[in-house]
Design a protein around this motif. Structure first.
Motif, short mmCIF file in Angstrom:
data_model
loop_
_atom_site.label_atom_id
_atom_site.label_comp_id
_atom_site.label_asym_id
_atom_site.label_seq_id
_atom_site.Cartn_x
_atom_site.Cartn_y
_atom_site.Cartn_z
N ASP A 19 10.79 -2.82 9.63
CA ASP A 19 9.49 -3.08 10.25
C ASP A 19 8.83 -4.31 9.66
O ASP A 19 8.14 -5.05 10.37
N LEU A 20 9.03 -4.58 8.38
CA LEU A 20 8.47 -5.78 7.77
C LEU A 20 9.12 -7.04 8.34
O LEU A 20 8.43 -8.04 8.57
N LEU A 21 10.43 -7.00 8.55
CA LEU A 21 11.11 -8.13 9.17
C LEU A 21 10.55 -8.39 10.57
O LEU A 21 10.30 -9.53 10.96
N ARG A 22 10.37 -7.31 11.31
CA ARG A 22 9.84 -7.43 12.66
C ARG A 22 8.42 -7.99 12.62
O ARG A 22 8.05 -8.83 13.45
N ALA A 23 7.61 -7.53 11.67
CA ALA A 23 6.24 -8.04 11.55
C ALA A 23 6.23 -9.52 11.21
O ALA A 23 5.40 -10.28 11.73
N ALA A 24 7.14 -9.95 10.35
CA ALA A 24 7.23 -11.38 10.02
C ALA A 24 7.52 -12.21 11.26
O ALA A 24 6.93 -13.27 11.47
N ALA A 215 15.88 2.55 2.22
CA ALA A 215 16.13 3.96 2.49
C ALA A 215 15.50 4.88 1.44
O ALA A 215 15.08 5.99 1.76
N ALA A 216 15.45 4.44 0.20
CA ALA A 216 14.90 5.30 -0.86
C ALA A 216 13.54 4.80 -1.34
O ALA A 216 13.08 5.17 -2.42
N GLN A 217 12.89 3.99 -0.55
CA GLN A 217 11.65 3.35 -0.97
C GLN A 217 10.45 4.24 -0.65
O GLN A 217 10.42 4.92 0.38
N ALA A 218 9.46 4.21 -1.54
CA ALA A 218 8.22 4.96 -1.29
C ALA A 218 7.45 4.32 -0.15
O ALA A 218 7.64 3.14 0.17
N GLY A 219 6.57 5.07 0.47
CA GLY A 219 5.78 4.57 1.57
C GLY A 219 4.93 3.38 1.18
O GLY A 219 4.45 3.28 0.05
N ALA A 220 4.75 2.46 2.12
CA ALA A 220 3.98 1.26 1.85
C ALA A 220 2.49 1.57 1.79
O ALA A 220 2.02 2.57 2.32
N SER A 221 1.75 0.67 1.15
CA SER A 221 0.29 0.82 1.08
C SER A 221 -0.34 -0.57 1.13
O SER A 221 0.32 -1.58 0.96
N GLY A 222 -1.64 -0.60 1.38
CA GLY A 222 -2.37 -1.86 1.39
C GLY A 222 -1.90 -2.81 2.47
O GLY A 222 -1.63 -2.42 3.60
N ALA A 223 -1.79 -4.11 2.10
CA ALA A 223 -1.39 -5.14 3.05
C ALA A 223 0.02 -4.88 3.59
O ALA A 223 0.30 -5.13 4.76
N ARG A 224 0.87 -4.35 2.73
CA ARG A 224 2.23 -4.05 3.16
C ARG A 224 2.22 -2.98 4.25
O ARG A 224 2.98 -3.06 5.21
#
Length: 256
Positions: A19-24, A215-224
């Motif tokens: 999703d971050l790649l898509r947002a970029a 895959a094992a990353q915690a949920g994003a917060s803030g600007a991310r």
């Protein structure tokens, strides 16, 4: 220009890095379209059709969108997305493509969009999903399809009968020697190759390096978190961003 596929199955796990790649890609596209609108209204002087500074940016943006779409399809298949869920999402993309065509007819009646990024994605999603089980062959096929873009003009020059591929009935395939007059054009050649590479890369990463996709990353917060949300709502954003940008630039015109 966007890539809209979502992971399916029962309670699928979203992978934030996709999703971050898509947002970029969305933000880059927004800046590009803002400049296009400023040129359209005469605030800047830029050649979006021939200047490499702009044409290569468009190529990079579309490539990022379609590669990300391939990644998303790899995740969807891996998580067991069924065909019913696939078709529901596909209908949203296809419906949005129709809206883009309708809007472009009003804005650019002589160069309206009949096979732009959403039209291309709608066709390519079916092909990529149907070939998801082809494994490493997707790398090869992707390379062949990309190579056809460069081979097609030479083939048409050698065999004039192939000129038929430049016509409106077949130019959506991309086997052309001249670009049609349209504001957005994303044919199967070479772009299907990019989405196939995205699918192949996603399948490899899920097997070998799932952490690369988060895959094992915690949920994003803030600007991310805001960027992840943008990536997840990319289809809606895509449909709305250009009318909003055009409205803002039009208001700027009124202050001249």
């Amino acid at each position: 220009m966007a890539a809209w596929t979502e992971a399916g199955g029962h309670m699928p796990q979203r992978l934030d890095r996709i999703d971050l790649l898509r947002a970029a890609a969305m933000l880059w596209m927004t800046a590009y379209h803002l400049c296009f609108d400023l040129d359209f209204f005469g605030f800047i002087d830029a050649d979006f059709y021939r200047d490499p500074f702009w044409t290569w940016q468009r190529t990079a943006i579309v490539s990022l969108f379609l590669f990300t779409a391939g990644l998303s399809q790899a995740v969807a298949v891996h998580q067991g997305q069924n065909w019913a869920r696939f078709w529901r999402r596909w209908l949203q993309v296809a419906g949005a493509a129709v809206l883009v065509t309708a809007g472009s007819v009003l804005m650019f009646p002589h160069s309206f969009i009949y096979f732009g990024v959403l039209h291309g994605i709608a066709v390519m999603l079916i092909v990529v999903r149907a070939t998801a089980g082809w494994g490493a062959w997707l790398w090869v096929l992707g390379g062949v399809v990309i190579g056809l873009k460069f081979a097609a003009p030479h083939a048409i020059a050698l065999w004039p009968a192939l000129e038929v591929f430049n016509g409106p009935a077949l130019n959506w395939l991309g086997l052309i020697s001249r670009k049609p007059i349209t504001e957005d054009y994303v044919p199967l050649v070479p772009w299907l190759g990019v989405m196939w590479w995205g699918m192949a890369a996603g399948q490899w990463a899920l097997r070998q390096r799932p952490e690369w996709l988060g895959a094992a990353q915690a949920g994003a917060s803030g600007a991310r978190r805001a960027l992840v949300t943008l990536g997840r709502w990319s289809l809606t954003y895509y449909l709305l961003h250009q009318p909003v940008l055009l409205g803002l630039v039009w208001l700027l015109v009124q202050t001249r």
